[in-house]
Design an enzyme around this catalytic site. Structure first.
Site, PDB file in Angstrom:
ATOM      1  CD  GLU A  72      -2.984   1.104   2.257  1.00  0.00           C
ATOM      2  OE1 GLU A  72      -3.224   0.036   2.842  1.00  0.00           O
ATOM      3  OE2 GLU A  72      -3.560   2.169   2.521  1.00  0.00           O
ATOM      4  CE  LYS A 250      -6.466  -1.172   5.231  1.00  0.00           C
ATOM      5  NZ  LYS A 250      -5.504  -0.384   4.451  1.00  0.00           N
ATOM      6  CG  ASP A 266       0.041 -16.726  11.849  1.00  0.00           C
ATOM      7  OD1 ASP A 266      -0.685 -15.967  11.185  1.00  0.00           O
ATOM      8  OD2 ASP A 266      -0.299 -17.876  12.171  1.00  0.00           O
ATOM      9  CG  HIS A 364      -3.163   8.706   0.672  1.00  0.00           C
ATOM     10  ND1 HIS A 364      -3.648   7.428   0.657  1.00  0.00           N
ATOM     11  CD2 HIS A 364      -2.758   8.921   1.937  1.00  0.00           C
ATOM     12  CE1 HIS A 364      -3.552   6.907   1.857  1.00  0.00           C
ATOM     13  NE2 HIS A 364      -3.029   7.796   2.656  1.00  0.00           N
TER      14      HIS A 364
HETATM   15  P1  NDP Z   1       7.485 -23.903  16.327  1.00  0.00           P
HETATM   16  O1  NDP Z   1       6.630 -25.100  16.224  1.00  0.00           O
HETATM   17  O2  NDP Z   1       8.531 -23.703  15.283  1.00  0.00           O
HETATM   18  O3  NDP Z   1       8.127 -23.956  17.792  1.00  0.00           O
HETATM   19  C1  NDP Z   1       9.110 -23.098  18.238  1.00  0.00           C
HETATM   20  C2  NDP Z   1      10.482 -23.711  18.016  1.00  0.00           C
HETATM   21  O4  NDP Z   1      11.470 -22.792  18.425  1.00  0.00           O
HETATM   22  C3  NDP Z   1      10.670 -24.984  18.844  1.00  0.00           C
HETATM   23  O5  NDP Z   1      11.189 -25.968  18.001  1.00  0.00           O
HETATM   24  C4  NDP Z   1      11.713 -24.569  19.878  1.00  0.00           C
HETATM   25  O6  NDP Z   1      12.618 -25.561  20.161  1.00  0.00           O
HETATM   26  C5  NDP Z   1      12.447 -23.478  19.174  1.00  0.00           C
HETATM   27  N1  NDP Z   1      13.111 -22.530  20.078  1.00  0.00           N
HETATM   28  C6  NDP Z   1      14.419 -22.176  19.991  1.00  0.00           C
HETATM   29  N2  NDP Z   1      14.730 -21.280  20.938  1.00  0.00           N
HETATM   30  C7  NDP Z   1      13.604 -21.056  21.649  1.00  0.00           C
HETATM   31  C8  NDP Z   1      13.303 -20.194  22.747  1.00  0.00           C
HETATM   32  N3  NDP Z   1      14.231 -19.409  23.304  1.00  0.00           N
HETATM   33  N4  NDP Z   1      12.044 -20.184  23.219  1.00  0.00           N
HETATM   34  C9  NDP Z   1      11.089 -20.957  22.661  1.00  0.00           C
HETATM   35  N5  NDP Z   1      11.325 -21.811  21.616  1.00  0.00           N
HETATM   36  C10 NDP Z   1      12.579 -21.859  21.114  1.00  0.00           C
HETATM   37  O7  NDP Z   1       6.658 -22.574  16.353  1.00  0.00           O
HETATM   38  P2  NDP Z   1       5.514 -22.118  17.309  1.00  0.00           P
HETATM   39  O8  NDP Z   1       5.137 -23.176  18.286  1.00  0.00           O
HETATM   40  O9  NDP Z   1       5.946 -20.807  17.854  1.00  0.00           O
HETATM   41  O10 NDP Z   1       4.301 -21.940  16.329  1.00  0.00           O
HETATM   42  C11 NDP Z   1       4.245 -20.850  15.454  1.00  0.00           C
HETATM   43  C12 NDP Z   1       3.697 -21.306  14.132  1.00  0.00           C
HETATM   44  O11 NDP Z   1       2.434 -21.953  14.316  1.00  0.00           O
HETATM   45  C13 NDP Z   1       3.430 -20.184  13.186  1.00  0.00           C
HETATM   46  O12 NDP Z   1       4.015 -20.528  11.954  1.00  0.00           O
HETATM   47  C14 NDP Z   1       1.912 -20.165  13.031  1.00  0.00           C
HETATM   48  O13 NDP Z   1       1.551 -19.739  11.730  1.00  0.00           O
HETATM   49  C15 NDP Z   1       1.527 -21.573  13.281  1.00  0.00           C
HETATM   50  N6  NDP Z   1       0.184 -21.863  13.768  1.00  0.00           N
HETATM   51  C16 NDP Z   1      -0.693 -20.896  14.183  1.00  0.00           C
HETATM   52  C17 NDP Z   1      -1.952 -21.230  14.633  1.00  0.00           C
HETATM   53  C18 NDP Z   1      -2.873 -20.143  15.116  1.00  0.00           C
HETATM   54  O14 NDP Z   1      -2.451 -19.029  15.280  1.00  0.00           O
HETATM   55  N7  NDP Z   1      -4.143 -20.432  15.377  1.00  0.00           N
HETATM   56  C19 NDP Z   1      -2.392 -22.621  14.665  1.00  0.00           C
HETATM   57  C20 NDP Z   1      -1.377 -23.567  14.265  1.00  0.00           C
HETATM   58  C21 NDP Z   1      -0.140 -23.174  13.819  1.00  0.00           C
HETATM   59  P3  NDP Z   1      12.262 -26.900  20.972  1.00  0.00           P
HETATM   60  O15 NDP Z   1      11.604 -27.804  19.969  1.00  0.00           O
HETATM   61  O16 NDP Z   1      13.565 -27.393  21.425  1.00  0.00           O
HETATM   62  O17 NDP Z   1      11.333 -26.510  22.068  1.00  0.00           O
END
Ligand code: NDP
Length: 410
Positions: A72, A250, A266, A364
């Protein structure tokens, strides 16, 4: 340092950012197909959007450059204008109120009081949840609380809901929350002998909240005698008229989404959280407030859920998200939350300042004329002349742009 930045070419801007340690050519590369293929299903290609920057963004006494990804026109110019005004008033103050995510398990038509079991086995259940995702506990996070509530309305279905709050540390946490909920729901299904309806995180992340505020001396603005009152009235209008509130919010999301996308987070989750939070009183409300302080200064504030992470999802996979981190130079998720909220407040200020003074079209106009010229098919050498003639001879329409282009090419 970033003086007349807007007058430079993209290449010159990149060089200045690099000289200031905020740019890395190695990160400015397209998402590799090997990554995109594994990111989504049926991947065929990439879809590009421009990334620009806001310079001189002063928050909590630190100066930032903020990357924004948006299609935009005028959004980044407006945010830059607000950033300049905010900086001349001492900059934003921002703080994270809390950073916990929530997930819920829902049972339909509860057969008896399921809450008693949870209350009597509280510590055990917390332990069960934490054992299902030990790495987050090792990182200093984990489950913080398990609460329950009954939704029971006459002549409507009843639901028993278990709310689990989780400290997800640097992650947004969707996947880790869902993993924890699945472990808890499997256990409860056995205990209650009742299959849950669903278990999923909530995007109404009202315990993952950030606040940013600004105090502006009206003397630093145009129309100093009336601007404070007009901004306050603009807020009041949005608080009583949902048609205005939707547009008000918005404008805020113009800034917020652009930074959330740049950071690899996200933006649908942030959008859903913002609008659900705006409706929490039962009527859709503006996400910012504007008022006049006793000393006559203008007080602006935003409080908004900000479920973002600095790890996980695509944050670490997308080279441009890594570039965005380099540009912003944030150290953790709380700082990123604050920056995003701050941009939302800046964007809202810029819109209200324009609307309550000159109207939005004036600012704009040039960008709109550029967009019309490009849509009419003008090439790089022709755009400037088409824009000049469009601005001179209003109203600006696509038809007029096409006519001008024809004349130029004759
Ligand atoms: P991930 O599943 O990638 O989990 C976070 C990863 O980061 C884990 O593997 C974790 O490691 C690692 N990590 C490294 N350092 C850290 C730290 N300091 N603190 C925390 N974690 C760390 O991502 P999220 O669980 O955050 O999920 C986000 C994703 O989920 C987005 O892409 C979103 O689009 C999607 N999503 C959204 C939904 C919604 O909003 N309704 C529904 C379903 C999915 P370890 O494995 O060792 O813990």
């Amino acid at each position: 340092m970033y003086k007349k930045f807007y007058k430079l070419s993209s290449q010159e801007r990149r060089t200045i950012l690099q000289d200031n340690g905020r740019y890395d050519f190695d990160l400015d590369v397209p998402l590799p197909e090997s990554t995109s293929e594994n990111m989504i299903e049926n991947n065929i290609t990439l879809y590009e959007l421009p990334m620009g920057v806001v310079t001189g963004f002063l928050m909590n006494d630190k100066e930032y450059v903020i990357p924004m990804v948006t299609e935009e026109p005028s959004v980044i110019a407006a945010a830059n204008n607000a950033a300049r005004i905010f900086a001349s008033n001492g900059g934003l103050k921002a703080k994270v109120i809390s950073r916990l995510m929530r997930g819920e398990i829902a049972f339909s038509s509860p057969l008896y009081d399921y809450g008693e079991y949870i209350d009597n086995h509280y510590d055990e259940l917390i332990d069960l949840c934490n054992r299902s995702y030990p790495s987050i506990v090792n990182r200093g996070g984990g489950v913080q609380s398990i609460k329950h509530r009954l939704i029971h309305n006459e002549n409507k279905p009843s639901f028993f809901i278990i709310d689990v709050t989780i400290d997800t540390q640097e992650a947004m946490g969707a996947n880790m929350i869902n993993t924890i909920l699945e472990a808890l729901q499997a256990h409860l299904q056995e205990i209650y002998n009742h299959e849950p309806l669903m278990a999923i995180l909530s995007n109404l992340a009202d315990e993952c909240l950030v606040e940013a505020t600004i105090e502006i001396n009206p003397e630093t603005l145009r129309f100093p005698e009336s601007i404070a009152q007009r901004l306050e009235e603009a807020y009041q209008l949005a608080s009583v008229d949902p048609y205005r509130a939707a547009t008000h919010n918005k404008g805020i999301m113009n800034g917020i989404d652009a930074v959330v996308i740049a950071s690899g987070n996200d933006w649908r989750a942030v959008e859903a959280g913002a609008h659900a939070y705006a409706s929490r009183s039962g009527s859709y409300q503006p996400l910012t407030t504007w008022s006049i302080a006793d000393n006559g200064n203008i007080l602006g504030s935003i409080t908004i859920p900000m479920a973002i992470g600095t790890v996980g999802g695509t944050v670490k996979l997308h080279p441009k998200a890594a570039l965005a981190k380099k540009i912003m130079d944030y150290s953790d998720a709380k700082e990123l939350m604050s920056l995003i909220a701050g941009i939302g407040l800046a964007q809202n200020f810029a819109a209200l300042y324009a609307l309550t003074t000159d109207g939005i079209q004036k600012g704009h106009m040039r960008m709109h004329a550029r967009s019309l010229a490009m849509n009419a098919g003008a090439n790089e050498n022709e755009i400037q002349e088409v824009v000049r003639r469009l601005i001179k001879d209003k109203p600006m329409t696509l038809q007029k742009a096409e006519l001008i282009l024809k004349e130029i090419r004759r």
